[in-house]
Design a protein around this motif. Structure first.
Motif, short mmCIF file in Angstrom:
data_model
loop_
_atom_site.label_atom_id
_atom_site.label_comp_id
_atom_site.label_asym_id
_atom_site.label_seq_id
_atom_site.Cartn_x
_atom_site.Cartn_y
_atom_site.Cartn_z
N ILE A 184 -8.21 38.88 -51.77
CA ILE A 184 -6.77 39.17 -51.73
C ILE A 184 -6.17 39.06 -53.13
CG2 ILE A 184 -4.54 38.38 -50.84
CD1 ILE A 184 -6.06 37.66 -48.23
N LYS A 185 -6.62 38.06 -53.89
CA LYS A 185 -6.13 37.90 -55.26
C LYS A 185 -6.47 39.13 -56.10
CE LYS A 185 -6.18 34.67 -59.12
NZ LYS A 185 -6.68 33.39 -59.62
N LYS A 186 -7.70 39.62 -55.96
CA LYS A 186 -8.11 40.81 -56.70
C LYS A 186 -7.28 42.02 -56.28
CE LYS A 186 -12.13 43.76 -57.71
NZ LYS A 186 -11.28 44.85 -58.05
N PHE A 187 -7.07 42.17 -54.98
CA PHE A 187 -6.27 43.28 -54.47
C PHE A 187 -4.86 43.24 -55.04
CE2 PHE A 187 -3.18 44.90 -51.40
CZ PHE A 187 -3.62 46.21 -51.24
N ILE B 97 10.12 33.85 -50.20
CA ILE B 97 10.90 34.83 -49.44
C ILE B 97 9.97 35.74 -48.64
CG2 ILE B 97 12.42 36.84 -49.65
CD1 ILE B 97 13.68 35.35 -52.10
N ASP B 98 8.87 36.15 -49.24
CA ASP B 98 7.89 37.00 -48.56
C ASP B 98 7.34 36.29 -47.33
OD1 ASP B 98 6.07 39.08 -48.04
OD2 ASP B 98 4.64 38.40 -49.55
N LEU B 99 6.92 35.05 -47.48
CA LEU B 99 6.37 34.30 -46.35
C LEU B 99 7.43 34.08 -45.27
CD1 LEU B 99 4.11 32.76 -44.95
CD2 LEU B 99 4.75 30.75 -46.32
N VAL C 267 1.30 37.36 -41.51
CA VAL C 267 1.53 35.97 -41.91
C VAL C 267 0.28 35.40 -42.56
CG1 VAL C 267 1.97 33.62 -41.06
CG2 VAL C 267 3.37 35.52 -40.24
N LYS C 268 -0.87 35.63 -41.96
CA LYS C 268 -2.13 35.13 -42.53
C LYS C 268 -2.37 35.71 -43.92
CE LYS C 268 -4.60 34.39 -38.19
NZ LYS C 268 -5.72 34.87 -37.36
N ARG C 269 -2.17 37.02 -44.04
CA ARG C 269 -2.38 37.68 -45.33
C ARG C 269 -1.44 37.10 -46.39
NH1 ARG C 269 0.90 40.74 -47.43
NH2 ARG C 269 1.85 41.40 -45.49
N THR C 270 -0.20 36.89 -46.01
CA THR C 270 0.78 36.36 -46.96
C THR C 270 0.41 34.94 -47.38
OG1 THR C 270 2.50 37.74 -45.99
CG2 THR C 270 3.23 35.87 -47.31
N LEU D 76 -2.60 33.62 -47.40
CA LEU D 76 -3.83 33.65 -48.19
C LEU D 76 -3.63 34.30 -49.56
CD1 LEU D 76 -6.36 34.65 -45.41
CD2 LEU D 76 -6.19 32.42 -46.55
N LYS D 77 -2.59 35.09 -49.66
CA LYS D 77 -2.34 35.83 -50.90
C LYS D 77 -1.96 34.89 -52.05
CE LYS D 77 1.18 38.64 -50.71
NZ LYS D 77 2.05 39.81 -50.52
N TYR D 78 -1.44 33.73 -51.72
CA TYR D 78 -0.93 32.82 -52.74
C TYR D 78 -1.69 31.50 -52.73
CZ TYR D 78 2.85 36.16 -52.25
OH TYR D 78 3.59 37.30 -52.17
N PRO D 79 -2.89 31.48 -53.31
CA PRO D 79 -3.68 30.23 -53.31
C PRO D 79 -3.04 29.15 -54.17
CG PRO D 79 -4.82 31.96 -54.57
CD PRO D 79 -3.57 32.56 -53.99
#
Length: 73
Positions: free
Chosen positions: A10-13, A28-30, A65-68, A70-73
């Motif tokens: 996800i970080k690479k994407f 705000i995104d989450l 929600v899961k993607r969001t 995981l997107k921000y480690p």
């Protein structure tokens, strides 16, 4: 695949798509995604008048929600 590998993908994407954001934008995104999931809970319970049943959009909103998260480690 473990959590760290998923976060790496996800970080690479997000980096490849130039989707880097500040902490305030991430919150705000989450919050937005959790709000959309909450709306599906309301729909799935007929605003509290019945037991929850998955809506048509439930899986998609859970995924967002899961993607969001995981997107921000």
């Amino acid at each position: 695949m473990n959590l760290f590998e998923i976060q790496g993908l996800i970080k690479k994407f997000t980096k490849d798509k130039n989707m880097n954001s500040s902490v305030s934008v991430r919150i705000i995104d989450l919050t937005s995604e959790v709000g959309e999931l909450s709306k599906e809970v309301l729909k799935g319970t007929n605003y509290g008048n019945k037991e929850f049943e998955k809506t048509e959009e439930w899986s998609s909103e859970i995924g967002d929600v899961k993607r969001t998260m995981l997107k921000y480690p």
